[in-house]
Design a protein around this motif. Sequence first.
Motif, PDB file in Angstrom:
ATOM      1  N   TYR A   4       0.849  -1.189  -0.027  1.00  0.00           N
ATOM      2  CA  TYR A   4       0.002  -0.043   0.039  1.00  0.00           C
ATOM      3  C   TYR A   4       0.856   1.254  -0.026  1.00  0.00           C
ATOM      4  N   ARG A  31      -7.688  -2.246   3.017  1.00  0.00           N
ATOM      5  CA  ARG A  31      -6.465  -2.898   2.792  1.00  0.00           C
ATOM      6  C   ARG A  31      -6.674  -4.128   3.983  1.00  0.00           C
ATOM      7  N   HIS A 173      -4.690   5.934  -3.344  1.00  0.00           N
ATOM      8  CA  HIS A 173      -4.226   5.145  -2.468  1.00  0.00           C
ATOM      9  C   HIS A 173      -3.944   3.980  -3.307  1.00  0.00           C
ATOM     10  N   TYR A 175      -3.048   0.151  -3.983  1.00  0.00           N
ATOM     11  CA  TYR A 175      -2.871  -1.202  -3.226  1.00  0.00           C
ATOM     12  C   TYR A 175      -2.386  -2.253  -4.181  1.00  0.00           C
TER      13      TYR A 175
END
Length: 177
Positions: A4, A31, A173, A175
């Motif tokens: 992440y 997450r 963000h 991932y």
Amino acid sequence: MITYVRHVRSALTPEEVAEVALVDGIATRLRSAMADRRQELALAHVHGASSSAIQTLVSEILRAELAFDEEVVLRPEDQFVTQARPDFFYDLGGGRGILAEVERGGTTTNNHDLKDLWKAHLAPNAHHLFLIVPQSNWKPDGSAREKPFPIVARRLGSFFGNPRREIDVVSLHVYGY
């Protein structure tokens, strides 16, 4: 392991600071949920597998656990004819929201990551982007063909941290599954 990286614009209004705190909470929950299902994600992410296998797993998390809507058509910006349709959208209220995009094979080779950031930039009701990408894409022999996650984290990160380069996306963000 789910990797992440988070990027945020360098200057935020007090309202954006509060909004980023809310978005960070949702990001943390995503997450954690992905980490709980990392074995399923790994089994679905093999050479030659359908992109929909990953999208289905992530959809179960985003829709059932985090209340995202799937394939919502976003309002077109004045003078733009685009009808952006992200994989997932979360309405934060007040005309603000989070886009979530799930990528697989064309993440960097077809610049899907840049297209997703562009989509978040143009959509007037999207201010945050959750981008879910592979840590590696595989060759038929099982070895890594490319590693999209570090490439995406680095190149999209270049749009944050310096006011001259920044776009109007408040937070990103990324991932890696």
